[in-house]
Scaffold this active site. Structure first.
Site, PDB file in Angstrom:
ATOM      1  N   HIS A 306      39.072  27.185  43.621  1.00  0.00           N
ATOM      2  CA  HIS A 306      40.332  27.196  42.880  1.00  0.00           C
ATOM      3  C   HIS A 306      40.094  27.829  41.514  1.00  0.00           C
ATOM      4  O   HIS A 306      39.024  27.670  40.934  1.00  0.00           O
ATOM      5  CB  HIS A 306      40.864  25.765  42.692  1.00  0.00           C
ATOM      6  CG  HIS A 306      42.312  25.724  42.350  1.00  0.00           C
ATOM      7  ND1 HIS A 306      42.757  25.855  41.063  1.00  0.00           N
ATOM      8  CD2 HIS A 306      43.415  25.597  43.131  1.00  0.00           C
ATOM      9  CE1 HIS A 306      44.075  25.800  41.074  1.00  0.00           C
ATOM     10  NE2 HIS A 306      44.505  25.651  42.311  1.00  0.00           N
ATOM     11  N   ASP A 363      44.829  22.807  50.199  1.00  0.00           N
ATOM     12  CA  ASP A 363      45.107  23.404  51.503  1.00  0.00           C
ATOM     13  C   ASP A 363      44.081  23.071  52.570  1.00  0.00           C
ATOM     14  O   ASP A 363      44.271  23.395  53.740  1.00  0.00           O
ATOM     15  CB  ASP A 363      45.200  24.933  51.369  1.00  0.00           C
ATOM     16  CG  ASP A 363      46.409  25.349  50.568  1.00  0.00           C
ATOM     17  OD1 ASP A 363      47.456  24.702  50.740  1.00  0.00           O
ATOM     18  OD2 ASP A 363      46.308  26.286  49.768  1.00  0.00           O
TER      19      ASP A 363
HETATM   20  N1  CMC Z   1      34.519  30.989  49.830  1.00  0.00           N
HETATM   21  C1  CMC Z   1      33.419  31.653  49.420  1.00  0.00           C
HETATM   22  N2  CMC Z   1      33.226  32.088  48.156  1.00  0.00           N
HETATM   23  C2  CMC Z   1      34.191  31.847  47.267  1.00  0.00           C
HETATM   24  C3  CMC Z   1      35.374  31.151  47.613  1.00  0.00           C
HETATM   25  C4  CMC Z   1      35.511  30.722  48.939  1.00  0.00           C
HETATM   26  N3  CMC Z   1      36.609  30.067  49.324  1.00  0.00           N
HETATM   27  N4  CMC Z   1      36.159  31.052  46.530  1.00  0.00           N
HETATM   28  C5  CMC Z   1      35.522  31.668  45.534  1.00  0.00           C
HETATM   29  N5  CMC Z   1      34.318  32.141  45.972  1.00  0.00           N
HETATM   30  C6  CMC Z   1      33.299  32.813  45.152  1.00  0.00           C
HETATM   31  C7  CMC Z   1      33.715  34.254  44.885  1.00  0.00           C
HETATM   32  O1  CMC Z   1      33.193  35.141  45.854  1.00  0.00           O
HETATM   33  C8  CMC Z   1      33.142  34.484  43.514  1.00  0.00           C
HETATM   34  O2  CMC Z   1      31.768  34.760  43.654  1.00  0.00           O
HETATM   35  P1  CMC Z   1      31.056  35.779  42.601  1.00  0.00           P
HETATM   36  O3  CMC Z   1      31.203  35.155  41.254  1.00  0.00           O
HETATM   37  O4  CMC Z   1      29.653  35.850  43.099  1.00  0.00           O
HETATM   38  O5  CMC Z   1      31.789  37.069  42.716  1.00  0.00           O
HETATM   39  C9  CMC Z   1      33.270  33.130  42.822  1.00  0.00           C
HETATM   40  O6  CMC Z   1      33.263  32.160  43.891  1.00  0.00           O
HETATM   41  C10 CMC Z   1      34.521  32.977  41.994  1.00  0.00           C
HETATM   42  O7  CMC Z   1      35.636  33.307  42.819  1.00  0.00           O
HETATM   43  P2  CMC Z   1      36.865  34.171  42.343  1.00  0.00           P
HETATM   44  O8  CMC Z   1      37.514  34.771  43.539  1.00  0.00           O
HETATM   45  O9  CMC Z   1      36.437  35.098  41.249  1.00  0.00           O
HETATM   46  O10 CMC Z   1      37.759  33.028  41.704  1.00  0.00           O
HETATM   47  P3  CMC Z   1      39.308  33.060  41.482  1.00  0.00           P
HETATM   48  O11 CMC Z   1      39.594  32.025  40.497  1.00  0.00           O
HETATM   49  O12 CMC Z   1      39.761  34.457  41.184  1.00  0.00           O
HETATM   50  O13 CMC Z   1      39.904  32.688  42.923  1.00  0.00           O
HETATM   51  C11 CMC Z   1      40.751  31.463  44.754  1.00  0.00           C
HETATM   52  C12 CMC Z   1      40.371  31.426  43.272  1.00  0.00           C
HETATM   53  C13 CMC Z   1      41.508  30.179  45.108  1.00  0.00           C
HETATM   54  C14 CMC Z   1      41.678  32.661  45.026  1.00  0.00           C
HETATM   55  C15 CMC Z   1      39.452  31.586  45.615  1.00  0.00           C
HETATM   56  O14 CMC Z   1      38.639  30.443  45.397  1.00  0.00           O
HETATM   57  C16 CMC Z   1      39.751  31.745  47.104  1.00  0.00           C
HETATM   58  O15 CMC Z   1      39.994  32.868  47.558  1.00  0.00           O
HETATM   59  N6  CMC Z   1      39.770  30.615  47.884  1.00  0.00           N
HETATM   60  C17 CMC Z   1      40.158  30.663  49.276  1.00  0.00           C
HETATM   61  C18 CMC Z   1      41.687  30.708  49.376  1.00  0.00           C
HETATM   62  C19 CMC Z   1      42.319  29.376  49.051  1.00  0.00           C
HETATM   63  O16 CMC Z   1      41.887  28.319  49.521  1.00  0.00           O
HETATM   64  N7  CMC Z   1      43.409  29.431  48.258  1.00  0.00           N
HETATM   65  C20 CMC Z   1      44.217  28.224  47.936  1.00  0.00           C
HETATM   66  C21 CMC Z   1      44.173  27.866  46.479  1.00  0.00           C
HETATM   67  S1  CMC Z   1      44.822  26.228  46.145  1.00  0.00           S
HETATM   68  C22 CMC Z   1      46.502  26.311  46.604  1.00  0.00           C
HETATM   69  C23 CMC Z   1      47.275  27.302  45.798  1.00  0.00           C
HETATM   70  O17 CMC Z   1      47.240  27.298  44.557  1.00  0.00           O
HETATM   71  O18 CMC Z   1      47.970  28.114  46.396  1.00  0.00           O
END
Ligand code: CMC
Length: 428
Positions: A306, A363
Site C-alpha cells: 500500500h 483487498d
Molecule cells: N508484490 C510485489 N512487490 C511489490 C508489491 C506487491 N504487491 N507492492 C509493492 N511492491 C514492491 C515494488 O516492486 C517496489 O519495489 P522496488 O522499490 O524494488 O521498486 C516497492 O515494493 C514499492 O512499491 P511501489 O509500487 O513503488 O509502491 P506504490 O506505493 O507506488 O504502490 C501499490 C502501492 C498498492 C500500487 C502496490 O503495492 C501494488 O501494486 N500492490 C498490488 C495491488 C493492490 O493490492 N492494490 C490495492 C491497494 S489497497 C486498496 C485501494 O486503495 O484501492
C-alpha cells in the site's frame, strides 16, 4: 501554523515557506507561493510527498496501521456501527442522534429508485460487459436524468445529489449484476436496511420471497464500512480534480469509478481472488512469491502493499475475521482461504516483503468473503465503488464548501522538443 518556516536555498537565494500543522500527522510545507517567489515548480509524480488539499474527514497513520473517520477508529466503527451511521458521520462530521439517524436513513431509502428510462439504458450494453464498464456509463448518465440537483453553487442541490448518489448506487450496482445474468431487475424494498435492500436486489427474484440472512447482511454492511472512505487515494483525488472544474457531482463520481477500476486500486480485489485461485494449493505459494520478487516478472502479489500503510492494513484485520464469521454462518468453507492465510504467513516472513514493508491490504481477504456470499469476481470492484461513493461525495462536498477552493491544475517538468519550425509534408 508551526513556528519555524522551512528554508530553501535556490538560485543562490534563501526563501522561507510557512509550515502548517494539522490536528495530527506530519507537518506540511506551504509552497503555494513557491513559483511566484522562486520561478520554480516542485516535481512529485505520484504525489508521494504532496498534500493536495486540507481535509477533516479521514486520517491514516500508515506506519502504525491506524485509520480514523472523523476521529473514530475503523475497528470500532466496523464492530459497533453500521453503514448508514458511518455515511452520516462522513457527510456531517458527527455521529447522528437516534432521531437524526432515522431521518437520514429514511431520506436515503426514499431515493433508491431509478428513473424508469435509466433502467432501459442497461439494454444498450452487451450482456458480457464488465459491470464496472456499466457502472461508469450509468452513473455518468445520472446527470442526464436529475437536472434538478446539478447546480453545485446551491447547497440544497448538493445535498440532494449526494443523497441520490448514495441511495441509487446499490440499485445501479444490483441492476448491472442482474443484466449480466439475464434476470429481471428488482425494484428496491424500502422496508429493508440499505445493505439488506442491496442484497435482495442482487440475489432476489420477483417470483419468490427473498430470504435475507442476517449474518450475511451484517458482513456485507461491515464490508461497506471498511470501504467507505480512505483519504486522498487515486479515485478520491480524481473526484476532487473533476469537481474542481465545477463539474456536476454525478459526472465526478463517474470519473472516480473509472479510476477505481484499475488493478492497482479497487480492481485489486478481483485480481487478488483470481490470483489465489490461480495459485490453487499452498504448495505452489513459494513459486508465486519468487515471481513477485523477480524484477523481470510483472507479477505482483495482489492485495499486498500500500502507498500509505507500511504496517498491517487495519481493514484487512477486520476482513480476515469476517471471513470466518461468514463461513460459519453459511456453513461453507473455501480452500482459497487456507491458501490466502498461508501466503500471508510466508510473505510476512520473507525478507523482500519485510524490507519493503508489504502487508495484506483491504483487498486481500475481501474476495474470499464476497465469493462465499455469491458474488462473481467481476462484481467485487462494483461493491467497492458502491461503498466508496459516500467517501467521494463527502470529499466532494468538503471541497466545494471550501471558500479557498481552486481548480486543480498541476504543472510539469517539460522534456519535449523546444520550439522548431513546421516542415511541409512534401519536404519531410
Ligand atoms: N508484490 C510485489 N512487490 C511489490 C508489491 C506487491 N504487491 N507492492 C509493492 N511492491 C514492491 C515494488 O516492486 C517496489 O519495489 P522496488 O522499490 O524494488 O521498486 C516497492 O515494493 C514499492 O512499491 P511501489 O509500487 O513503488 O509502491 P506504490 O506505493 O507506488 O504502490 C501499490 C502501492 C498498492 C500500487 C502496490 O503495492 C501494488 O501494486 N500492490 C498490488 C495491488 C493492490 O493490492 N492494490 C490495492 C491497494 S489497497 C486498496 C485501494 O486503495 O484501492
Amino acid at each position: 501554523m508551526a513556528e519555524d518556516p522551512a528554508k530553501l536555498t535556490a538560485h543562490g537565494k534563501d526563501f522561507d515557506f510557512p509550515v502548517l500543522k494539522g490536528s495530527v500527522g506530519p507537518d506540511v510545507i506551504d509552497i503555494r507561493k513557491l513559483y511566484a517567489q522562486t520561478d520554480m515548480f516542485t516535481f512529485d509524480p505520484g504525489f508521494t510527498s504532496t498534500a493536495s488539499c486540507e481535509s477533516a474527514l479521514t486520517y491514516i497513520d500508515g506506519d502504525e496501521g491506524v485509520l480514523l473517520h472523523r476521529g473514530y477508529p475503523i475497528g470500532q466503527l466496523a464492530e459497533s456501527s453500521n453503514f448508514m451511521e458511518v455515511s452520516y458521520l462522513l457527510l456531517n462530521g458527527e455521529l447522528p442522534s437516534a432521531k437524526e439517524l432515522a431521518a437520514f436513513s429514511s431520506t436515503i431509502s426514499r431515493h433508491t429508485m431509478l428513473h424508469e428510462q435509466l433502467m432501459s439504458f442497461y439494454k444498450g450494453f452487451r450482456r458480457d460487459a464488465h459491470p464496472m464498464a456499466i457502472m461508469c456509463g450509468v452513473v455518468g448518465a445520472l446527470s442526464a436524468f436529475y437536472h434538478d440537483s446539478t447546480d453545485i453553487s446551491d447547497p440544497v442541490h448538493r445535498r440532494i445529489s449526494s443523497h441520490r448518489l448514495i441511495a441509487k448506487m446499490p440499485t445501479i450496482a444490483a441492476a448491472a449484476y442482474k443484466y449480466s445474468v439475464g434476470q429481471p431487475f428488482m425494484y428496491p424494498d424500502n422496508r429493508l436496511s440499505y445493505t439488506g435492500n442491496f442484497l435482495r436486489m442482487t440475489f432476489g427474484v420477483p417470483a419468490e420471497e427473498y430470504d435475507l440472512h442476517p449474518a450475511v447482511e451484517k458482513a456485507m454492511d461491515r464490508i461497506f464500512i471498511l470501504h467507505a472512505d480512505h483519504e486522498q487515494n487515486a479515485s478520491t483525488s480524481t473526484v476532487r480534480l473533476a469537481g474542481s472544474s465545477g463539474a456536476n457531482p454525478f459526472a465526478c463520481i463517474a470519473a472516480g469509478i473509472a479510476c477505481l477500476w484499475g488493478p492497482a486500486h479497487g480492481g485489486a480485489n478481483e485480481a487478488a481472488l483470481n490470483m489465489l485461485r490461480e495459485i490453487g494449493t499452498p504448495d505452489k505459494i513459494p513459486h508465486y512469491i519468487e515471481r513477485a520478487k523477480d524484477k523481470n516478472d510483472p507479477f505482483r502479489l495482489m492485495g499486498f502493499g500500500h502507498r500509505v500503510y507500511k504496517n498491517y492494513d487495519p481493514r484487512a484485520t477486520v476482513m480476515q475475521k469476517t471471513v470466518r464469521e461468514v463461513f460459519e454462518a453459511l456453513n461453507v468453507s473455501d480452500p482459497v482461504f487456507e491458501t490466502a492465510l498461508r501466503l500471508e504467513e510466508l510473505a510476512l516472513n520473507d525478507d523482500y516483503f519485510i524490507e519493503k514493508k508489504l502487508f495484506p491490504n483491504v483487498d486481500f481477504y475481501s474476495g474470499v468473503i464476497l465469493s462465499a456470499i455469491g458474488f462473481p469476481t467481476t462484481m467485487f470492484t462494483v461493491l467497492f465503488a458502491l461503498a466508496r461513493t459516500v467517501g467521494w461525495v463527502a470529499q466532494w462536498n468538503e471541497m466545494i464548501s471550501d471558500p479557498g477552493q481552486k481548480i486543480g491544475r498541476p504543472r510539469q517538468l517539460y522534456t519535449g522538443p523546444t520550439q522548431r519550425d513546421y516542415v511541409p509534408v512534401e519536404t519531410r
